[in-house]
Scaffold this motif. Structure first.
Motif, PDB file in Angstrom:
ATOM      1  N   GLN A  81      41.340  38.535  38.800  1.00 32.78           N
ATOM      2  CA  GLN A  81      40.794  37.221  38.469  1.00 32.78           C
ATOM      3  C   GLN A  81      40.606  36.373  39.718  1.00 32.78           C
ATOM      4  N   LYS A  82      41.584  36.429  40.630  1.00 32.24           N
ATOM      5  CA  LYS A  82      41.444  35.698  41.885  1.00 32.24           C
ATOM      6  C   LYS A  82      40.293  36.269  42.705  1.00 32.24           C
ATOM      7  N   GLU A  83      40.157  37.584  42.682  1.00 32.85           N
ATOM      8  CA  GLU A  83      39.061  38.220  43.408  1.00 32.85           C
ATOM      9  C   GLU A  83      37.718  37.817  42.828  1.00 32.85           C
ATOM     10  N   GLU A  84      37.685  37.692  41.491  1.00 30.64           N
ATOM     11  CA  GLU A  84      36.429  37.301  40.837  1.00 30.64           C
ATOM     12  C   GLU A  84      35.995  35.919  41.293  1.00 30.64           C
ATOM     13  N   ARG A  85      36.932  34.984  41.347  1.00 30.27           N
ATOM     14  CA  ARG A  85      36.595  33.633  41.800  1.00 30.27           C
ATOM     15  C   ARG A  85      36.223  33.633  43.275  1.00 30.27           C
ATOM     16  N   LYS A  86      36.928  34.417  44.059  1.00 28.27           N
ATOM     17  CA  LYS A  86      36.667  34.477  45.492  1.00 28.27           C
ATOM     18  C   LYS A  86      35.295  35.069  45.781  1.00 28.27           C
ATOM     19  N   GLU A  87      34.914  36.084  45.024  1.00 29.35           N
ATOM     20  CA  GLU A  87      33.651  36.761  45.253  1.00 29.35           C
ATOM     21  C   GLU A  87      32.473  36.032  44.619  1.00 29.35           C
ATOM     22  N   GLN A  88      32.751  34.979  43.878  1.00 28.13           N
ATOM     23  CA  GLN A  88      31.707  34.240  43.177  1.00 28.13           C
ATOM     24  C   GLN A  88      30.874  35.177  42.308  1.00 28.13           C
ATOM     25  N   ALA A  89      31.570  35.900  41.481  1.00 27.60           N
ATOM     26  CA  ALA A  89      30.912  36.833  40.559  1.00 27.60           C
ATOM     27  C   ALA A  89      31.533  36.677  39.178  1.00 27.60           C
ATOM     28  N   LEU A  90      30.741  36.952  38.179  1.00 25.81           N
ATOM     29  CA  LEU A  90      31.220  36.920  36.806  1.00 25.81           C
ATOM     30  C   LEU A  90      31.119  38.344  36.287  1.00 25.81           C
ATOM     31  N   LYS A  91      32.167  39.118  36.552  1.00 25.13           N
ATOM     32  CA  LYS A  91      32.057  40.558  36.324  1.00 25.13           C
ATOM     33  C   LYS A  91      32.694  41.028  35.016  1.00 25.13           C
ATOM     34  N   TYR A  92      33.369  40.145  34.291  1.00 27.01           N
ATOM     35  CA  TYR A  92      34.032  40.543  33.044  1.00 27.01           C
ATOM     36  C   TYR A  92      33.595  39.592  31.937  1.00 27.01           C
ATOM     37  N   ILE A  93      32.663  40.032  31.088  1.00 29.99           N
ATOM     38  CA  ILE A  93      32.087  39.146  30.064  1.00 29.99           C
ATOM     39  C   ILE A  93      31.927  39.889  28.728  1.00 29.99           C
ATOM     40  N   PRO A  94      32.985  40.472  28.183  1.00 33.59           N
ATOM     41  CA  PRO A  94      32.837  41.223  26.923  1.00 33.59           C
ATOM     42  C   PRO A  94      32.487  40.347  25.731  1.00 33.59           C
ATOM     43  N   PHE A  95      32.811  39.050  25.794  1.00 36.19           N
ATOM     44  CA  PHE A  95      32.517  38.149  24.686  1.00 36.19           C
ATOM     45  C   PHE A  95      31.536  37.058  25.096  1.00 36.19           C
ATOM     46  N   GLY A  96      30.696  37.351  26.078  1.00 37.14           N
ATOM     47  CA  GLY A  96      29.782  36.336  26.556  1.00 37.14           C
ATOM     48  C   GLY A  96      30.511  35.343  27.444  1.00 37.14           C
ATOM     49  N   ARG A  97      29.842  34.257  27.767  1.00 37.83           N
ATOM     50  CA  ARG A  97      30.457  33.239  28.618  1.00 37.83           C
ATOM     51  C   ARG A  97      29.718  31.915  28.431  1.00 37.83           C
ATOM     52  N   GLY A  98      30.337  30.864  28.850  1.00 36.58           N
ATOM     53  CA  GLY A  98      29.709  29.559  28.786  1.00 36.58           C
ATOM     54  C   GLY A  98      29.863  28.901  27.427  1.00 36.58           C
ATOM     55  N   ARG A  99      29.032  27.898  27.185  1.00 35.45           N
ATOM     56  CA  ARG A  99      29.133  27.104  25.964  1.00 35.45           C
ATOM     57  C   ARG A  99      28.860  27.915  24.708  1.00 35.45           C
ATOM     58  N   ARG A 100      28.126  29.018  24.833  1.00 37.16           N
ATOM     59  CA  ARG A 100      27.828  29.839  23.660  1.00 37.16           C
ATOM     60  C   ARG A 100      28.651  31.130  23.659  1.00 37.16           C
ATOM     61  N   GLY A 101      29.701  31.159  24.453  1.00 35.80           N
ATOM     62  CA  GLY A 101      30.594  32.307  24.405  1.00 35.80           C
ATOM     63  C   GLY A 101      31.274  32.397  23.047  1.00 35.80           C
ATOM     64  N   CYS A 102      31.741  33.574  22.679  1.00 35.99           N
ATOM     65  CA  CYS A 102      32.341  33.773  21.369  1.00 35.99           C
ATOM     66  C   CYS A 102      33.605  32.937  21.222  1.00 35.99           C
ATOM     67  N   PRO A 103      33.664  32.030  20.225  1.00 38.45           N
ATOM     68  CA  PRO A 103      34.859  31.202  20.049  1.00 38.45           C
ATOM     69  C   PRO A 103      36.055  31.982  19.523  1.00 38.45           C
ATOM     70  N   GLY A 104      35.827  33.209  19.033  1.00 42.49           N
ATOM     71  CA  GLY A 104      36.923  34.008  18.496  1.00 42.49           C
ATOM     72  C   GLY A 104      37.530  34.963  19.504  1.00 42.49           C
ATOM     73  N   GLU A 105      37.305  34.729  20.786  1.00 41.84           N
ATOM     74  CA  GLU A 105      37.789  35.643  21.818  1.00 41.84           C
ATOM     75  C   GLU A 105      39.308  35.802  21.785  1.00 41.84           C
ATOM     76  N   ASN A 106      40.045  34.711  21.689  1.00 44.73           N
ATOM     77  CA  ASN A 106      41.511  34.799  21.677  1.00 44.73           C
ATOM     78  C   ASN A 106      42.009  35.583  20.468  1.00 44.73           C
ATOM     79  N   LEU A 107      41.401  35.342  19.309  1.00 43.09           N
ATOM     80  CA  LEU A 107      41.786  36.067  18.104  1.00 43.09           C
ATOM     81  C   LEU A 107      41.503  37.555  18.259  1.00 43.09           C
ATOM     82  N   ALA A 108      40.400  37.889  18.909  1.00 43.90           N
ATOM     83  CA  ALA A 108      40.054  39.299  19.119  1.00 43.90           C
ATOM     84  C   ALA A 108      41.112  39.999  19.959  1.00 43.90           C
ATOM     85  N   TYR A 109      41.560  39.358  21.029  1.00 45.46           N
ATOM     86  CA  TYR A 109      42.587  39.973  21.877  1.00 45.46           C
ATOM     87  C   TYR A 109      43.893  40.172  21.105  1.00 45.46           C
TER      88      TYR A 109
END
Length: 413
Positions: free
Chosen positions: A330-358
């Motif tokens: 996660q620190k590497e992701e922020r450092k590299e300025q990349a969004l490399k893990y998006i299984p439930f989308g991202r942003g304002r329209r990301g899946c609101p049920g992500e926590n429940l899924a995990y």
């Protein structure tokens, strides 16, 4: 005669002036800017454009190969509809960091939304007051942290029933379909959440299916005489479960923060096989992304499958290696300025049920590994994929026989 010539001259002057004025307005307000550079585009066909490139059964893989050849941001056209395809972790980061509001609306509502809830549904609603209100209601009452705490007992009861059902089938030596079993568990708990995408719920069984699939694939590399020996990753997961949870009770949701390897297994399964391999956004205004211009009213397709296998940001991207999530990724992701893990989308329209899924995936896999050994009928698992609706699944669902662990049998509270 002279008066007629004057009138003709005036009309001609007015016409010339209007033409000049129109050209000036076009130049100032409508002409494409000098830096208007569309993303690269493969060869298109007359009328249909790039439609022939999107007819593959496994479109996420086809588009991944296309991006590998032409670039990680592409401009496509389906008839007269423009599409920008994103397959890079760095470009995905730029889109959601700088243009999230601009791309938080949708174009035409997806077919599954139209069938179930029409164009006014929460999923297909344009980004605005209604969408924000409905998302707040959904999170506050069903999917937020406090709401999940309130419904924890219901999920715990269903998890016990899930284990008992598997145990009964283990006693009878019945073959079970992992996908169906986990789907029944999640559906019982989530039937009331009709406004969250149903393929998200469907995907929970898929991911559990995938894990057992990788589990069996690991045994294929072993000597035939040791056919029932557990692969290293499953042995490590079971050791963690026995150490943290013990052998006198089932895993609970509150155990998940103390089970980092189980969390890593879940994340790796979602990385390799995201529930929705491609998700769609829609640009309200023109913007620049990845050094290219994205016109207004353009569909933006983010290939999450390709992003999470981007070789620039993932070592051995096609290999199942949960250990990669135990590092400071996660620190590497922020450092590299990349969004490399998006299984439930991202942003304002990301899946609101992500926590429940995990929660569901983690506890379901935990129960299956903690309480049972698994016997597979096939010597080699068919690893073909299929897209059902918008969800990624297995062409041939995994079927196996649970065998209750005889050492230190579980005693349910």
């Amino acid at each position: 005669m002279m008066a007629t010539n004057i009138i003709d001259f005036q009309n001609c002057f007015i016409f010339i002036f209007l033409c000049f004025f129109s050209l000036l307005c076009y130049t100032l307000f409508f002409r494409k800017p000098k830096d208007f550079t569309l993303p690269p585009s493969p060869l298109s066909l007359p009328i249909i454009g790039h439609l022939h490139l999107l007819l593959s059964v496994l479109i996420h893989r086809s588009l991944q190969k296309l991006s590998s050849k032409y670039g990680y941001i592409l401009y496509l056209r389906i008839f007269s509809s423009p599409i920008v395809l994103v397959s890079s972790a760095s470009v995905a980061y730029e889109i959601f960091r700088a243009h999230d509001v601009n791309i938080s609306s949708r174009g035409f509502p997806p077919s599954e939304d139209s069938l179930f809830a029409g164009s006014s549904s929460f999923i297909s609603a344009p980004y605005g007051d209604y969408f924000k209100f409905m998302k707040k209601v959904l999170v506050t009452n069903l999917l937020g942290t406090q709401a999940l705490k309130r419904s924890r007992r219901v999920r715990a009861d269903e998890l016990d029933r899930f284990y008992n059902n598997l145990y009964e089938k283990a006693v009878k030596k019945e073959t079970v379909e992992i996908f169906e079993e986990v789907l029944n568990l999640t559906w019982t708990c989530c039937w009331q959440v009709m406004e969250t995408k149903m393929q998200r719920i469907r995907s929970l069984g898929t991911i559990s299916n995938r894990f057992m699939w990788h589990y069996h694939a690991g045994t294929n590399t072993m000597d035939i005489g040791r056919d029932h020996q557990q692969p290293q990753d499953t042995w490590r997961l079971r050791r963690e479960l026995d150490s943290v949870v013990g052998t006198t009770r089932l895993i609970q949701e509150t155990d998940l923060p103390n089970l980092p390897y189980l969390q890593a297994v879940v994340k790796e399964g979602l990385r390799l096989h995201p529930p929705e391999p491609i998700f769609e956004r829609f640009s309200q205004e023109g913007c620049r992304v990845g050094g290219f211009y994205v016109p207004e009213k353009t569909t933006i397709m983010v290939n999450a499958y390709a992003v999470m296998r981007d070789p620039k940001y993932w070592a051995d991207p096609d290999e199942f290696k949960p250990e990669r999530f135990l590092d400071t990724w996660q620190k590497e992701e922020r450092k590299e300025q990349a969004l490399k893990y998006i299984p439930f989308g991202r942003g304002r329209r990301g899946c609101p049920g992500e926590n429940l899924a995990y929660i569901f995936i983690g506890t379901a896999i935990g129960v299956m590994v903690q309480g049972f050994e698994w016997k597979f009928k096939e010597e080699k698992v068919n690893m073909e994929e299929v897209v059902v609706g918008l969800s990624l699944s297995m062409t041939h669902p995994l079927k196996c026989t649970p065998v209750a662990r005889t050492l230190n049998p579980l005693i349910l509270n």
